[in-house]
Design a protein around this motif. Structure first.
Motif, PDB file in Angstrom:
ATOM      1  N   CYS A  28       2.602 -10.389  17.669  1.00  0.00           N
ATOM      2  CA  CYS A  28       2.531 -10.356  19.125  1.00  0.00           C
ATOM      3  C   CYS A  28       3.217  -9.063  19.558  1.00  0.00           C
ATOM      4  N   LEU A  29       2.466  -8.171  20.201  1.00  0.00           N
ATOM      5  CA  LEU A  29       2.940  -6.810  20.423  1.00  0.00           C
ATOM      6  C   LEU A  29       3.966  -6.698  21.523  1.00  0.00           C
ATOM      7  N   VAL A  30       4.071  -7.710  22.356  1.00  0.00           N
ATOM      8  CA  VAL A  30       5.036  -7.623  23.445  1.00  0.00           C
ATOM      9  C   VAL A  30       6.238  -8.518  23.195  1.00  0.00           C
ATOM     10  N   CYS A  31       6.282  -9.074  21.985  1.00  0.00           N
ATOM     11  CA  CYS A  31       7.426  -9.917  21.648  1.00  0.00           C
ATOM     12  C   CYS A  31       8.185  -9.229  20.527  1.00  0.00           C
ATOM     13  N   GLU A  65       7.282 -11.809  16.522  1.00  0.00           N
ATOM     14  CA  GLU A  65       6.613 -13.103  16.443  1.00  0.00           C
ATOM     15  C   GLU A  65       5.139 -12.882  16.182  1.00  0.00           C
ATOM     16  N   SER A  66       4.473 -13.896  15.670  1.00  0.00           N
ATOM     17  CA  SER A  66       3.031 -13.770  15.510  1.00  0.00           C
ATOM     18  C   SER A  66       2.357 -14.236  16.795  1.00  0.00           C
ATOM     19  N   ILE A  67       1.065 -13.932  16.931  1.00  0.00           N
ATOM     20  CA  ILE A  67       0.399 -14.316  18.177  1.00  0.00           C
ATOM     21  C   ILE A  67       0.271 -15.829  18.272  1.00  0.00           C
ATOM     22  N   ASP A  81       1.146 -13.606  27.558  1.00  0.00           N
ATOM     23  CA  ASP A  81      -0.245 -13.450  27.997  1.00  0.00           C
ATOM     24  C   ASP A  81      -1.086 -12.691  26.987  1.00  0.00           C
ATOM     25  N   LEU A  82      -0.547 -11.549  26.556  1.00  0.00           N
ATOM     26  CA  LEU A  82      -1.297 -10.713  25.608  1.00  0.00           C
ATOM     27  C   LEU A  82      -1.575 -11.505  24.333  1.00  0.00           C
ATOM     28  N   ALA A  83      -0.596 -12.294  23.895  1.00  0.00           N
ATOM     29  CA  ALA A  83      -0.786 -13.104  22.679  1.00  0.00           C
ATOM     30  C   ALA A  83      -1.929 -14.089  22.890  1.00  0.00           C
ATOM     31  N   ARG A  84      -1.983 -14.662  24.089  1.00  0.00           N
ATOM     32  CA  ARG A  84      -3.045 -15.628  24.361  1.00  0.00           C
ATOM     33  C   ARG A  84      -4.395 -14.946  24.343  1.00  0.00           C
ATOM     34  N   THR A 119      -0.569  -2.569  25.564  1.00  0.00           N
ATOM     35  CA  THR A 119       0.370  -3.665  25.327  1.00  0.00           C
ATOM     36  C   THR A 119       1.056  -4.090  26.608  1.00  0.00           C
ATOM     37  N   GLY A 120       0.795  -3.406  27.709  1.00  0.00           N
ATOM     38  CA  GLY A 120       1.406  -3.803  28.976  1.00  0.00           C
ATOM     39  C   GLY A 120       1.040  -2.771  30.020  1.00  0.00           C
TER      40      GLY A 120
END
Lengths: 150, 178, 655
Positions: free
Chosen positions: A46-49, A52-54, A60-63, B138-139
């Motif tokens: 997950c790129l904004v965490c 963590e994995s998606i 939101d991005l992960a979803r 990414t944002g």
């Protein structure tokens, strides 16, 4: 060989267990495809965490990425193709387990390297051991016998 | 000899960490940043609707002939509000900016532009956010400098500052103008 | 209560620290008995100052004194009292002060409980502890001062991150730090030994209880953190190979190696250099972990403060402490020559293998954690190294370790016969294989294999005890006599090994867990894992500083009610955060786990789990800590140096 490695990684990754709160509507109806999608998702960061994995993240991005993974799985992509799709857009950074390339040799070789160094240290330690005392010469043995008799 | 090995390793590690920290202090190293995959590559194919008028597509960027900034933004994003005055200043300098609204409602975006000012030459909206993923977003805000042939030449993740405009954007715009 | 009292106490602690560092070590070098005798007093003085400073910080938090910047940033008048107290260490400055306090506790503990040590060794140990702690208290005073004031004081504070307002997290840092920082004592022992120029069997015996105590706390601290993540973060996960988690695992791995290595020093006067290096290394890893977390270098959910300037200060401190110790090691390491010889197949040989494997695992975890940084700086590439990598590289190293763990205690010292040792374990091997095979019918290959390893470990521990009391080989009554007379350290070791088996069984069991996500309306029932989960209703459940929605779920099996779970979603207005409170019902063999998600269409999204054997993960850690505690209570560890009654020669053997 790559596929075998990926399969082995996915197998070991199957030991991991965590999910983000997600919508039940997100899940694919076919349980086998859903399991595959989850396993692929666990390989993707997950790129904004942080780390963590998606599949683990509620972001939101992960979803969005989870949804895309499922769309691609339903569309018939192989696991490698789905991961490649992600890597084309986000780079190797999106993979939680980096690919085996010359840049990651040190990383993937670390277990063997560590064991090797450990073994080397042990060998050197044994080589530097103090030697056992020399066996006694004939004259010394005779003297020992005399001493023991008295 | 062997006994000095841990010391050597520790000194090496310490030196490495010090170098990392110095670079972090200078701002040339960001452990949390994600670089773009699009650098020196063509923008991905897309077609997006507009806000009040027609949107734009990747073909428009391929055939443009002069460099342009593509800025992804949203009304719910505080750093976007921070960088807005800088975008307005760039518009005054005649730097063309094309905006793509990310995961937002068209009415909210139009309202925002009406009250704060519209720095964009053209506007499009990516409500589902799928095109943004193709761009490796990414944002928000994220800004890409696209040259006249549709190749990405510069990328910024986060709010643009006036310093960046003077030191990076202006020279690059000049470089890629024919 | 004037917060400046705490400020002054902190400064006083720095002064004590300097004195504690300089006087005893100088005294020991010169053989000056009076200077050496000053050591315990100075250590206790520093402890009292630090305790005062910490107490004042806690007091101002409870008192809602928002003129103290730290209280303003991390507290709120509506925050429950428990979290005002425990929130003292829930932020950067407070946790650094906690670190310093525990360093003071270490010094004080050696002052009070180290009476069995010879005067010069005790003086040097306290001196080294003083040197490290004065560095950290100086850092706290100058760069992370929790007693900074703001004027005029604001009306109320910014409240604490809701994720931290939880009992598990309240207790986790002190226990973890007691472990982390507790390894400063073996470190001090190692440096003191290098200063003295002597490492002998007596040193091995004296260092062991301190290592054990720190190890027990670290094990408990890590387990608590993992358990907290499991029930608080709402994902059902318990270990994420997050860089900060790895930073706590590294000293645990080398600390375990140290524990076992010290035994060899004590029993056989061998492996001295390795043990001293492990002692230095374990504390160095603790320190480096602190550095990495607080400097912003690492990408982690835990990272406190992203402050490179602070990072440089801490790096300097680290360099001084670790660098001095390693310089001493490089200079004087040659004096630590080993006396005992042993064959490769022997108890010592098994312990060497144990050391190599544990250190290899530590090396892999360290390289994996730091690789993204290395790749970014040196290779210019952004990489991620996450759970999949660690799972696939650590497991192949851990499995030989598990196998050897049961065989090792069966081997005799100096030279052992492998086949007879294995023969005593045949029944454990058969049982473990059977359990693994049975599990493979219900789940995939890997968890079954791991379950088999877990069984091997637990049964192997039993086999160790059975072997010692020679059960079935001598009359039962004699066996019981042997059992009663068995040294506690041996029993503790077997229990510790069994504890690891329990934890591993829990981890394997978790991969057999089942779960489901469903949108459920009140009155509807979900069927999972043979249980019926009925959503009775949804209602509001406000708290002191939050508002919340709660669901009531009735769980039953075959018509008989099992439990009622009430998971919540809490919203904290001041911090503007929402947290989920999962509710768990455990019967020791499985956890029933329910999480409340979004509400829509008149119903709620519920995620329900049946986590098979999850409680064993933390139960196992508890068993390990109990085993360690039992070993600690062994009377033999408290035997000390002979008192100088009448100019008797020193009992130590030159290294």
């Amino acid at each position: 060989m790559r596929r075998g490695l990926l399969a082995a990684l996915l197998l070991l990754a199957g030991m991991h267990l965590a999910w983000a709160i997600s919508d039940p509507a997100e899940e694919l109806r076919d349980p086998r495809l859903e399991t595959r999608a989850e396993q692929i998702g666990r390989q993707l960061r997950c790129l904004v965490c942080q780390n963590e994995s998606i599949e683990d993240s509620g972001a939101d991005l992960a979803r969005d990425l989870r949804r895309i993974v499922r769309q691609r799985v339903v569309a018939g992509d192989t696991d490698a193709q789905v991961v490649a799709w992600m890597v084309a857009r986000y780079g190797n950074f999106v993979r939680l387990s980096p690919p085996l390339e010359w840049q990651t040799l040190l990383l993937w070789g670390s277990p063997v390297l560590a064991l090797g160094m450990g073994g080397l240290v042990v060998l050197l330690h044994r080589r530097n051991r103090p030697k056992p005392p020399e066996p006694l010469s004939e004259a010394e043995q005779a003297r020992l016998r005399d001493l023991m008799k008295t | 000899m062997l006994f000095a090995a841990p010391l050597v390793a520790a000194v090496a590690a310490g030196g490495g960490f010090y170098a990392v920290l110095r670079r972090m202090q200078h701002g040339s190293f960001d452990p949390h940043g994600v670089p773009t995959m699009l650098l020196n590559r063509r923008v991905p194919g897309f077609r997006l609707p507009g806000l009040a008028s027609a949107g734009f597509a990747s073909t428009d960027l391929f055939a443009l002939g002069h460099p342009v900034l593509v800025n992804f933004w949203a009304t719910w994003c505080p750093p976007c509000i921070e960088e807005h005055p800088v975008l307005m200043a760039m518009q005054a300098q005649k730097i063309p900016i094309w905006g793509i609204v990310y995961k937002d409602k068209a009415e909210a975006a139009l309202d925002y532009l009406r009250t704060r000012g519209n720095p964009y030459v053209r506007n499009a909206i990516d409500a589902p956010g799928r095109v943004a993923i193709d761009w490796g977003l990414t944002g928000v805000p994220e800004t890409f400098l696209v040259d006249g042939d549709g190749f990405v030449r510069w990328h910024m993740s986060g709010a643009i500052t006036r310093k960046m405009v003077a030191e990076q954007i202006e020279p690059l715009m000049k470089k890629y103008s024919r | 209560m004037n917060p400046e009292i705490g400020h002054f106490a902190l400064a006083l602690a720095v002064a004590f620290g300097f004195a504690q560092a300089i006087i005893p070590i100088w005294g020991a070098q010169r053989g000056d008995a009076r200077m050496m005798q000053a050591a315990p007093g100075l250590a206790l003085g520093q402890l009292i100052s630090l305790a005062t400073a910490f107490g004042v910080l806690m007091w101002v938090s409870v008192d809602n004194d928002f003129s103290v910047l730290n209280v303003y940033q991390n507290s709120h008048s509506l925050k429950p009292l428990l979290y005002k107290i425990t929130g003292t260490w829930g932020n950067h400055e407070g946790s650094i002060l906690l670190w310093c306090l525990i360093m003071g506790v270490c010094g004080g503990a050696v002052a009070l409980f180290g009476r069995n040590l010879p005067a010069s060794l005790r003086a040097r140990v306290i001196g080294v502890l003083g040197a490290s702690s004065c560095g950290f208290t100086l850092f706290a005073l100058l760069a992370s001062n929790p007693f900074m004031r703001i004027w005029p004081p604001p009306a109320n504070g910014q409240d604490m991150n809701p994720l931290l307002q939880d009992l598990g997290l309240a207790v986790h840092p002190p226990i973890l730090y007691l472990g982390y920082v507790g390894f400063a004592v073996p470190f001090a022992f190692a440096v003191a030994a290098l200063l003295e120029g002597r490492v002998d069997a007596a040193w091995g015996r004296w260092v062991r209880p301190w290592t054990l105590a720190a190890w027990c706390f670290l094990t408990s601290g890590i387990a608590l953190g993992s358990w907290w993540a499991y029930y608080e973060l709402g994902w059902g996960g318990f270990w994420f190979w997050d860089p900060v988690e790895n930073a706590s695992l590294l000293p645990w791995l080398t600390g375990t190696a140290l524990l076992h290595s010290a035994i060899v020093v004590e029993k056989r006067e061998s492996l001295k250099a390795w043990t001293v290096l492990l002692a230095i290394g374990t504390f160095s890893l603790s320190l480096s972990g602190t550095f990495l977390v607080r400097s912003g270098i690492l990408n982690s959910v835990h990272a406190f403060a992203n402050d490179p300037t602070r990072g440089v200060f801490i790096l300097g401190l680290l360099g001084l402490v670790i660098g001095t110790a390693l310089v001493l090691f490089a200079w004087r390491g040659r004096m630590l020559s080993s006396v005992g010889l042993f064959a490769p197949i022997s108890r010592e040989g098994a312990l060497v293998l144990n050391n190599v494997l544990l250190c290899s695992i530590a090396a892999v975890v360290a390289i994996g954690t730091l690789y993204p940084l290395f790749a970014d700086m040196v290779l210019g590439q952004k990489l991620s190294v996450g759970a999949p990598f660690f799972n696939s590289t650590v497991l192949p190293l851990a499995v030989p370790l598990f196998i050897a763990m049961a065989v090792g205690p069966m081997l005799s010292w100096k030279r052992a016969a492998l086949i007879p040792a294995l023969m005593r374990l045949w029944w454990a091997a058969v049982a473990a294989a059977a359990i693994g095979l049975w599990a493979s019918f219900g789940t995939s290959l890997l968890p079954s294999f791991v379950l088999g390893c877990a069984a091997w470990l637990i049964l192997g521990a039993f086999a160790d005890i059975i072997n010692r009391i020679r059960l079935l080989r001598i009359p039962l009554r004699s066996s019981l006599v042997l059992l009663r007379g068995m040294p506690r350290a041996a029993l503790g070791a077997a229990i510790g090994h069994a504890g690891l088996g329990v934890t591993i069984a829990g981890i394997a069991g978790m991969s057999m867990a089942v779960s489901t996500i469903a949108l459920v309306k009140p009155g509807e029932t979900v069927h999972l894992a043979g249980y019926d989960w009925k959503l009775i209703g949804l209602h509001d459940a406000p708290g002191p500083n939050y508002s919340a929605r709660a669901a009531t779920i009735q769980v039953s099996r075959d018509g008989r009610p099992v439990t009622v779970l009430a998971p919540e979603r809490r919203s904290f207005p001041v911090q503007r955060m929402t947290t989920t409170e999962a509710k768990i019902e455990t019967d020791g063999m499985r956890d029933l786990y329910a999480v409340l998600g979004d509400e829509r269409d008149g119903g709620a999204v519920l995620r329900l789990h049946d986590n098979f054997m999850a409680p064993w993960i933390w139960l196992g850690a508890l068993v390990m800590a109990l085993g360690g505690g039992l070993s600690l209570s062994d009377r033999r560890l408290r035997l000390g140096a002979p008192r100088r009654a009448a100019k008797a020669p020193h009992s130590g053997v030159p290294a």
